[in-house]
Design a protein around this motif. Structure first.
Motif, PDB file in Angstrom:
ATOM      1  N   LYS A 132      -8.758  -4.322  15.794  1.00 18.19           N
ATOM      2  CA  LYS A 132      -9.175  -5.117  14.945  1.00 18.19           C
ATOM      3  C   LYS A 132     -10.878  -5.271  15.204  1.00 18.19           C
ATOM      4  O   LYS A 132     -11.584  -5.110  14.407  1.00 18.19           O
ATOM      5  N   ARG A 133     -10.926  -5.540  16.569  1.00 20.94           N
ATOM      6  CA  ARG A 133     -12.392  -5.791  16.858  1.00 20.94           C
ATOM      7  C   ARG A 133     -13.208  -4.090  17.034  1.00 20.94           C
ATOM      8  O   ARG A 133     -14.182  -4.364  16.512  1.00 20.94           O
ATOM      9  N   LYS A 134     -12.389  -3.227  17.275  1.00 19.21           N
ATOM     10  CA  LYS A 134     -12.997  -2.091  17.321  1.00 19.21           C
ATOM     11  C   LYS A 134     -13.240  -1.152  16.191  1.00 19.21           C
ATOM     12  O   LYS A 134     -14.131  -0.820  15.888  1.00 19.21           O
ATOM     13  N   PHE A 135     -12.229  -1.473  15.255  1.00 16.64           N
ATOM     14  CA  PHE A 135     -12.288  -0.536  14.178  1.00 16.64           C
ATOM     15  C   PHE A 135     -12.552  -1.264  12.989  1.00 16.64           C
ATOM     16  O   PHE A 135     -11.673  -2.283  12.411  1.00 16.64           O
ATOM     17  N   ASP A 136     -13.549  -1.020  12.211  1.00 15.13           N
ATOM     18  CA  ASP A 136     -14.096  -1.738  10.998  1.00 15.13           C
ATOM     19  C   ASP A 136     -13.277  -1.499   9.974  1.00 15.13           C
ATOM     20  O   ASP A 136     -13.337  -2.137   8.780  1.00 15.13           O
ATOM     21  N   TRP A 137     -12.325  -0.472   9.784  1.00 27.27           N
ATOM     22  CA  TRP A 137     -11.548  -0.151   8.852  1.00 27.27           C
ATOM     23  C   TRP A 137     -10.278  -1.305   8.886  1.00 27.27           C
ATOM     24  O   TRP A 137      -9.434  -1.014   7.891  1.00 27.27           O
ATOM     25  N   ILE A 138      -9.939  -1.985   9.704  1.00 26.52           N
ATOM     26  CA  ILE A 138      -8.828  -2.773   9.730  1.00 26.52           C
ATOM     27  C   ILE A 138      -9.487  -4.177   9.181  1.00 26.52           C
ATOM     28  O   ILE A 138     -10.345  -4.716   9.783  1.00 26.52           O
ATOM     29  N   GLY A 139      -8.626  -4.680   8.281  1.00 31.71           N
ATOM     30  CA  GLY A 139      -8.861  -5.956   7.608  1.00 31.71           C
ATOM     31  C   GLY A 139      -8.176  -7.195   8.102  1.00 31.71           C
ATOM     32  O   GLY A 139      -8.046  -7.320   9.323  1.00 31.71           O
TER      33      GLY A 139
ATOM     34  N   ARG B 153       4.020   4.589  -2.388  1.00 27.87           N
ATOM     35  CA  ARG B 153       3.879   3.463  -1.363  1.00 27.87           C
ATOM     36  C   ARG B 153       3.981   3.877   0.137  1.00 27.87           C
ATOM     37  O   ARG B 153       3.048   3.553   0.957  1.00 27.87           O
ATOM     38  N   LEU B 154       4.656   5.256   0.369  1.00 29.42           N
ATOM     39  CA  LEU B 154       4.567   5.556   1.715  1.00 29.42           C
ATOM     40  C   LEU B 154       3.208   5.988   2.096  1.00 29.42           C
ATOM     41  O   LEU B 154       2.873   5.910   3.351  1.00 29.42           O
ATOM     42  N   LYS B 155       2.460   6.483   1.084  1.00 29.37           N
ATOM     43  CA  LYS B 155       1.106   7.081   1.384  1.00 29.37           C
ATOM     44  C   LYS B 155      -0.061   5.973   1.680  1.00 29.37           C
ATOM     45  O   LYS B 155      -0.914   6.407   2.174  1.00 29.37           O
ATOM     46  N   CYS B 156       0.578   4.740   1.514  1.00 28.02           N
ATOM     47  CA  CYS B 156      -0.221   3.608   1.769  1.00 28.02           C
ATOM     48  C   CYS B 156       0.215   3.022   3.394  1.00 28.02           C
ATOM     49  O   CYS B 156      -0.358   2.188   3.772  1.00 28.02           O
ATOM     50  N   LEU B 157       1.198   3.685   4.032  1.00 27.73           N
ATOM     51  CA  LEU B 157       1.803   3.077   4.899  1.00 27.73           C
ATOM     52  C   LEU B 157       1.379   3.569   6.367  1.00 27.73           C
ATOM     53  O   LEU B 157       1.504   4.675   6.421  1.00 27.73           O
TER      54      LEU B 157
ATOM     55  N   LEU C  40       5.960  -4.605   0.510  1.00 29.52           N
ATOM     56  CA  LEU C  40       5.640  -3.673  -0.194  1.00 29.52           C
ATOM     57  C   LEU C  40       4.244  -3.221   0.077  1.00 29.52           C
ATOM     58  O   LEU C  40       3.222  -3.957   0.105  1.00 29.52           O
ATOM     59  N   ALA C  41       4.117  -1.889   0.387  1.00 34.76           N
ATOM     60  CA  ALA C  41       2.748  -1.355   0.672  1.00 34.76           C
ATOM     61  C   ALA C  41       1.904  -0.888  -0.743  1.00 34.76           C
ATOM     62  O   ALA C  41       1.950   0.160  -1.054  1.00 34.76           O
ATOM     63  N   LEU C  42       1.330  -2.182  -1.225  1.00 32.84           N
ATOM     64  CA  LEU C  42       0.840  -1.846  -2.529  1.00 32.84           C
ATOM     65  C   LEU C  42      -0.531  -1.441  -2.176  1.00 32.84           C
ATOM     66  O   LEU C  42      -1.424  -0.990  -3.083  1.00 32.84           O
ATOM     67  N   LYS C  43      -1.191  -1.536  -1.015  1.00 37.89           N
ATOM     68  CA  LYS C  43      -2.489  -1.114  -0.857  1.00 37.89           C
ATOM     69  C   LYS C  43      -2.426  -0.729   0.740  1.00 37.89           C
ATOM     70  O   LYS C  43      -1.322  -0.899   1.446  1.00 37.89           O
ATOM     71  N   PRO C  44      -3.423   0.331   1.302  1.00 41.45           N
ATOM     72  CA  PRO C  44      -3.287   0.612   2.712  1.00 41.45           C
ATOM     73  C   PRO C  44      -3.082  -0.433   3.761  1.00 41.45           C
ATOM     74  O   PRO C  44      -3.796  -1.527   3.611  1.00 41.45           O
ATOM     75  N   THR C  45      -1.939  -0.377   4.527  1.00 39.19           N
ATOM     76  CA  THR C  45      -1.221  -1.356   5.164  1.00 39.19           C
ATOM     77  C   THR C  45      -0.854  -0.652   6.503  1.00 39.19           C
ATOM     78  O   THR C  45      -0.154   0.154   6.564  1.00 39.19           O
ATOM     79  N   ILE C  46      -1.290  -1.388   7.809  1.00 42.98           N
ATOM     80  CA  ILE C  46      -0.917  -0.991   9.031  1.00 42.98           C
ATOM     81  C   ILE C  46       0.275  -1.891   9.283  1.00 42.98           C
ATOM     82  O   ILE C  46       0.134  -3.170   9.334  1.00 42.98           O
ATOM     83  N   PHE C  47       1.454  -1.602   9.692  1.00 43.82           N
ATOM     84  CA  PHE C  47       2.721  -2.336  10.051  1.00 43.82           C
ATOM     85  C   PHE C  47       2.625  -1.909  11.832  1.00 43.82           C
ATOM     86  O   PHE C  47       3.053  -0.995  12.241  1.00 43.82           O
TER      87      PHE C  47
ATOM     88  N   GLY D  40      -7.884   6.129   1.625  1.00 41.76           N
ATOM     89  CA  GLY D  40      -8.238   6.665   0.387  1.00 41.76           C
ATOM     90  C   GLY D  40      -9.514   5.890  -0.116  1.00 41.76           C
ATOM     91  O   GLY D  40     -10.570   6.167   0.698  1.00 41.76           O
ATOM     92  N   SER D  41      -9.643   5.263  -1.222  1.00 41.77           N
ATOM     93  CA  SER D  41     -10.945   4.678  -1.711  1.00 41.77           C
ATOM     94  C   SER D  41     -11.043   3.304  -0.951  1.00 41.77           C
ATOM     95  O   SER D  41     -12.192   2.735  -1.547  1.00 41.77           O
ATOM     96  N   GLU D  42     -10.340   2.672  -0.577  1.00 42.20           N
ATOM     97  CA  GLU D  42     -10.487   1.462   0.147  1.00 42.20           C
ATOM     98  C   GLU D  42     -11.024   1.384   1.304  1.00 42.20           C
ATOM     99  O   GLU D  42     -11.215   2.696   2.068  1.00 42.20           O
ATOM    100  N   GLU D  43     -11.952   0.553   1.848  1.00 44.06           N
ATOM    101  CA  GLU D  43     -13.076   0.258   3.021  1.00 44.06           C
ATOM    102  C   GLU D  43     -11.875  -0.104   4.158  1.00 44.06           C
ATOM    103  O   GLU D  43     -12.340   0.255   5.157  1.00 44.06           O
ATOM    104  N   LYS D  44     -11.026  -0.993   3.814  1.00 38.98           N
ATOM    105  CA  LYS D  44     -10.137  -1.538   5.055  1.00 38.98           C
ATOM    106  C   LYS D  44      -8.710  -1.295   4.692  1.00 38.98           C
ATOM    107  O   LYS D  44      -8.240  -1.340   3.336  1.00 38.98           O
ATOM    108  N   MET D  45      -7.851  -1.498   5.561  1.00 42.79           N
ATOM    109  CA  MET D  45      -6.636  -1.839   5.361  1.00 42.79           C
ATOM    110  C   MET D  45      -6.200  -2.891   6.022  1.00 42.79           C
ATOM    111  O   MET D  45      -6.575  -3.129   7.262  1.00 42.79           O
ATOM    112  N   GLN D  46      -5.073  -3.667   5.542  1.00 45.80           N
ATOM    113  CA  GLN D  46      -4.644  -5.136   6.015  1.00 45.80           C
ATOM    114  C   GLN D  46      -3.629  -4.720   7.417  1.00 45.80           C
ATOM    115  O   GLN D  46      -2.992  -3.592   7.392  1.00 45.80           O
ATOM    116  N   MET D  47      -3.473  -5.696   8.244  1.00 49.31           N
ATOM    117  CA  MET D  47      -2.343  -5.338   9.348  1.00 49.31           C
ATOM    118  C   MET D  47      -1.371  -6.490   9.387  1.00 49.31           C
ATOM    119  O   MET D  47      -1.609  -7.328   9.331  1.00 49.31           O
TER     120      MET D  47
END
Length: 243
Positions: A133-140, A203-207, A174-181, A101-108
């Motif tokens: 994480k090293r390859k993709f700058d969108w992973i926080g 929440r599902l759309k952030c997962l 809770l996926a309150l922000k973009p998150t890779i599980f 979405g509007s976020e620059e990174k998603m946590q893992m």
């Protein structure tokens, strides 16, 4: 380790923004040694710390060197190249950007990695996550948990840039922000806990979920014909039905 991956995307449902990338299983060898099982009665988040308290710098040094070797070895494989090519395909990037979405990174968040000191599959899985994480700058930031992690492993994981959780979330983050599980080889109940905790469209759309094939779990239930097993996996089955 196969280079193929499947995408589950329920396009024609209220859950359309939820999607899952499923990495293939490595077979069953040593699998029982690093399961992340959720006891039926243990549903709430619990404080956690490694049961061993002895600091062993020699063990830490050896394990760190072993992990660095595995990361380098995996980095130079055709699997890694092929997998990253798939991750950067237009279809995949479109879905990743949709989750961001509007976020620059998603946590893992890494659940059920197992013992990186005792077994090869956890070392390979962690190496893949770190290379992502090293390859993709969108992973926080990377957070990790498995109840069998030792103090030595915890220190090495921290040195590798991961944060080891001090709470056993039972998979109910809770996926309150973009998150890779990142959940290779986790038990079906852990996946179901995660889905149940986030069973809302916002929440599902952030997962973003990397893990096992939900269809394999459904096939297992159809074979064993257990209503108790089916009950603990109901959210998985809904996702599979609307795929």
């Amino acid at each position: 380790m196969s280079s193929s991956a499947k995408i589950h995307c329920p396009e024609n449902s209220a859950l359309a923004d939820n999607w899952t990338v499923v990495l293939p299983r490595r077979g069953t060898r040593n699998r029982s040694s690093h399961k992340f099982v959720i006891p039926e009665k243990q549903k709430e988040k619990q404080p956690w710390a490694p049961i061993d308290v002895e600091i062993d710098t020699e063990r830490e040094s050896k394990l760190m060197q072993k992990m660095q070797n595995y990361i380098q070895k995996l980095e130079n494989t055709e699997f890694r190249l092929s997998f990253f090519d798939q991750m950067q395909s237009p279809e995949m990037m479109s879905r990743i950007l949709k989750v961001l979405g509007s976020e620059e990174k998603m946590q893992m968040v890494i659940y059920g990695i197992g013992s990186i000191e005792s077994f090869e599959p956890p070392r390979l899985q962690l190496s893949l996550a770190l290379l992502m994480k090293r390859k993709f700058d969108w992973i926080g930031a990377v957070e990790i948990f498995d109840p069998i992690i030792s103090l030595t492993e915890s220190k090495v994981l921290t040195s590798l840039g991961c944060s080891v959780l001090s709470i056993n979330e039972q998979g109910r983050r809770l996926a309150l922000k973009p998150t890779i599980f990142f959940m290779p080889h986790c038990e079906a109940e852990l996946y179901d806990n995660l889905l149940e905790a986030n069973w809302r469209v916002d929440r599902l759309k952030c997962l973003l979920l990397f893990g096992n094939s939900f269809s394999a779990y459904e096939q297992h239930v159809s074979i064993c014909k257990s209503s108790d097993v089916a009950r603990t996996r109901k959210h998985i089955f809904v996702c599979e039905e609307i795929h």
